[in-house]
Design an enzyme around this catalytic site. Structure first.
Site, mmCIF file in Angstrom:
data_model
loop_
_atom_site.group_PDB
_atom_site.id
_atom_site.type_symbol
_atom_site.label_atom_id
_atom_site.label_comp_id
_atom_site.label_asym_id
_atom_site.label_seq_id
_atom_site.Cartn_x
_atom_site.Cartn_y
_atom_site.Cartn_z
ATOM 1 C CG LEU A 1 -1.363 -21.510 12.825
ATOM 2 C CD1 LEU A 1 -1.402 -22.092 14.234
ATOM 3 C CD2 LEU A 1 -1.958 -22.514 11.834
ATOM 4 C CG HIS A 2 -4.921 -15.937 8.778
ATOM 5 N ND1 HIS A 2 -4.100 -16.620 7.918
ATOM 6 C CD2 HIS A 2 -5.934 -15.446 8.021
ATOM 7 C CE1 HIS A 2 -4.577 -16.540 6.690
ATOM 8 N NE2 HIS A 2 -5.698 -15.838 6.720
ATOM 9 N NE ARG A 3 -7.076 -19.764 4.677
ATOM 10 C CZ ARG A 3 -7.716 -18.921 3.903
ATOM 11 N NH1 ARG A 3 -8.967 -18.588 4.195
ATOM 12 N NH2 ARG A 3 -7.155 -18.402 2.842
ATOM 13 N NE ARG B 1 -9.871 -14.593 12.426
ATOM 14 C CZ ARG B 1 -11.161 -14.539 12.720
ATOM 15 N NH1 ARG B 1 -11.670 -15.334 13.649
ATOM 16 N NH2 ARG B 1 -11.956 -13.701 12.119
ATOM 17 C CG ASP C 1 -4.009 -20.670 8.412
ATOM 18 O OD1 ASP C 1 -3.329 -19.646 8.142
ATOM 19 O OD2 ASP C 1 -4.689 -20.771 9.435
#
Length: 369
Positions: free
Chosen positions: A204-206, A239, A274
């Site tokens: 997950l990073h967006r 992030r 993502d």
């Protein structure tokens, strides 16, 4: 032979520039590798150069982070003097990060031909900064190298000239195939106590997923439910780390280098992500992938690969994960994802630069979008 600037700025770019760099230099081109410094954390940067055998950049612009406007301005301000100094015959950009857009704009204004590797991808989701970067970069480019037929169709629908558009294949897969044996020799599974085929891998990073606490909580709820079926390994993106609450059922590990991460993907029973590039890598590896987004700029990974676009609703993610775990999709690899995209790009670019009758940049960009 021509002088060509090849730009990389962020982790997704490094895997894409290597095949192009090697193919151009093997044909005698003088290539100046420029790292803009958009990604500067060692875990997101240096380890990938080492893993890929990518030589150190010839120039490092050190632009750093900031808002979209600030970062774009910093890259442009640092890149413009370099273009003035080197007077390149072409600038090659890859992907859809801020550096891709910024360097394309500088080159176009300087009258230098621009070649965009990974052109024509469209999510049609204008809330994604990457979509803006893709569309604008294509508009500024003289040569458009699409990784798949849907990219070609998008570019033709937008009015680009046929002699600008080239179906080159996927440079990410060039790098994957070139390094797969080394990746599979990694001890990363042993280090984390994992057994091949017995775990799920998640990323997950967006910003749309990790900046909104409610959205992130829902996605973590879904991952925790999947973890009731089999362990879920989550390399923690910088992030995400700052926003991640204590969550049971997930096995958190540090960010992985390129080789380790390919090994983790190749041996996973299921990948939930993502990321755009992971949709492509899992397709080439034949590993089921659930994309935790409402749109994808890589639809061929759904129609010709192992990817399923599931959105971000926890109930749908959980239900789809259970279905795929019981009945995984067949392995399908798109045409021209064969490890030779870099060679095709180099051949076209050098032929373009050698042609005395080639279009002026202003002519080639004379399309309506």
């Amino acid at each position: 032979m021509p002088r060509i600037i090849l730009v990389a700025g962020a982790r997704p770019n490094f895997m894409k520039v290597k095949p192009v760099l090697d193919a151009l230099e093997s044909r005698g081109a003088s290539v100046v590798l420029v790292h803009t410094g958009q990604h500067y954390d060692a875990a997101m940067n240096d380890v990938f150069f080492t893993d890929l055998g990518l030589r150190p950049p010839d120039r490092h612009l050190g632009t750093g982070s900031g808002s979209h406007a600030t970062q774009t301005a910093r890259v442009m301000t640092a890149f413009e003097p370099l273009v003035d100094e080197l007077k390149p015959d072409a600038v090659v950009v890859v992907g859809d990060v801020t550096s891709t857009l910024a360097c394309s704009l500088v080159a176009a204004k300087a009258g230098v031909p621009v070649a965009h590797v990974e052109a024509g991808l469209r999510s049609r989701d204008w809330s994604m900064p990457e979509e803006v970067n893709r569309v604008v970069t294509d508009r500024l480019s003289d040569l458009l190298f699409a990784p798949s037929p849907d990219g070609v169709e998008n570019l033709r629908a937008e009015g680009y000239h046929d002699d600008q558009i080239h179906l080159a294949g996927n440079v990410m897969i060039d790098t994957l195939y070139a390094n797969l044996d080394r990746a599979l020799a990694s001890d990363v599974l042993h280090r984390h106590g994992l057994t091949p085929g017995s775990y799920a891998l998640a990323t997950l990073h967006r910003p749309a997923n990790v900046d909104d606490p409610a959205m992130l909580a829902g996605l973590l709820e879904a991952l925790s439910a999947v973890a009731a079926e089999l362990p879920v390994v989550l390399p923690v993106h910088p992030r995400t780390a700052a926003r991640l609450p204590q969550t049971s059922g997930l096995r958190l590990i540090p960010p992985a280098g390129y080789l380790d991460f390919i090994a983790l993907q190749a041996s996973a029973r299921l990948v939930l992500t993502d990321s755009g590039g992971i949709q492509e890598e899992t397709t080439a590896l034949g590993v089921p992938c659930l994309t935790l987004r409402d749109s994808t700029e890589r639809p061929i990974t759904v129609t010709e690969g192992t990817n399923t676009l599931v959105g971000r609703d926890p109930a749908r993610i959980i239900a789809t994960a259970r279905r795929v775990l019981s009945d995984p999709p067949l392995k399908r690899t798109p045409a021209l994802w064969d490890g030779h995209a870099g060679d095709r790009i180099a051949e076209v670019l050098l032929r373009f630069l050698a042609a005395p009758e080639r279009l002026r940049p202003t002519d080639a960009r004379g399309v309506t979008v």
